[in-house]
Design a protein around this motif. Structure first.
Motif, PDB file in Angstrom:
ATOM      1  N   ASN A  59      22.967 -24.889  18.712  1.00 12.81           N
ATOM      2  CA  ASN A  59      21.842 -24.078  18.515  1.00 12.81           C
ATOM      3  C   ASN A  59      22.609 -22.863  18.916  1.00 12.81           C
ATOM      4  N   GLN A  65      24.519 -15.233  15.654  1.00 11.46           N
ATOM      5  CA  GLN A  65      24.221 -16.097  14.515  1.00 11.46           C
ATOM      6  C   GLN A  65      25.196 -15.573  13.485  1.00 11.46           C
TER       7      GLN A  65
ATOM      8  N   SER B  94      12.116 -22.384  20.403  1.00 10.96           N
ATOM      9  CA  SER B  94      13.440 -21.956  19.631  1.00 10.96           C
ATOM     10  C   SER B  94      14.703 -22.968  20.493  1.00 10.96           C
ATOM     11  N   ASP B  95      14.130 -23.759  21.314  1.00 12.06           N
ATOM     12  CA  ASP B  95      15.265 -24.918  21.842  1.00 12.06           C
ATOM     13  C   ASP B  95      16.338 -24.238  22.384  1.00 12.06           C
ATOM     14  N   HIS B  96      16.045 -22.918  23.229  1.00 11.29           N
ATOM     15  CA  HIS B  96      16.996 -22.454  24.010  1.00 11.29           C
ATOM     16  C   HIS B  96      16.693 -21.705  25.328  1.00 11.29           C
TER      17      HIS B  96
END
Lengths: 119, 108
Positions: A59, A65, B94-96
């Motif tokens: 992630n 990104q 957002s899994d962060h």
């Protein structure tokens, strides 16, 4: 004892790539995740992404990104973070840190790798 | 995305109690973690899950979390506690992780 040993300092030109390694020891690598955090000179902590130690799920932060790739080599208990198309503002200390599955904090940190982007 | 707000600086005299706050919307519903970072060193986890201490961290360090504010409390402050302190939570949407901006603790 549990350790994360990172690779040495890097000096890169804008547009180049850098790959930082983080070798784990003292624990079972695949049972933890590895996070990557950077700190620009005089600034706070900035999260870049994380990778699961076992299945390699990743992630990435939106800020990197498309330019970052995180990988692991379970045979050597090593995590890698590659950042491409480097910019001047990528100059920072890059840390890897271990995240246990049972809570959402980073309990062991590497000493950091200084990456300097300069022409 | 979730935002954590810390005061830039806190000053305290040796032997006194330091309180460093970390503000976030309904932060009481999240687990808050705290890191200490001394100059030239990597961060060290000093409190996790609001109020638990990793092994080796002195009992002088404690944490609490209520409403919109989490607090790191350092009792009987020593000169060696002078450092930057960061709070962190996990943004499940957002899994962060999210870090606060950091607070510089100065021991007068």
């Amino acid at each position: 004892q549990v350790q994360l040993v990172q690779s040495g300092a890097e000096l890169k030109k804008p547009g180049a790539s850098v790959k930082v390694s983080c070798k784990a020891s003292g624990y079972t690598f695949i049972t933890y995740d590895i996070g990557w955090v950077r700190q620009a000179p005089g600034q706070g902590l900035q999260w870049l992404g994380w990778i699961a130690g076992d299945h390699g799920k990743t992630n990435y932060a939106q800020r990197v990104q498309g330019r970052v790739t995180m990988t692991t080599d379970t045979s050597t208990s090593t995590a890698y973070m590659e950042l491409r198309r480097l910019r001047f503002d990528d100059t920072a200390i890059y840390y890897c840190a271990r995240k246990p599955r049972r809570f959402d904090a980073f309990d062991v940190w590497g000493l950091g790798t200084m990456v300097t982007v300069s022409s | 995305s979730y935002v954590l707000t810390q005061p830039p600086s806190v000053s305290v005299s040796p032997g006194q109690t330091a309180r460093i706050t970390c503000g976030g919307n309904n932060i009481k519903t999240k687990s808050v973690h705290w890191y200490q970072q001394k100059p030239g060193q990597a961060p060290v986890l000093v409190v996790y899950d609001d109020s638990d201490r990793p092994s080796g961290i002195p009992e002088r360090f404690s944490g609490s979390n209520s409403g919109n504010t989490a607090t790191l409390t350092i009792n009987r402050v020593e000169a060696g506690d002078e450092a930057d302190y960061y709070c962190q939570v996990w943004d499940t949407s957002s899994d962060h992780p999210v870090f606060g901006g950091g607070t510089k603790l100065t021991v007068l």
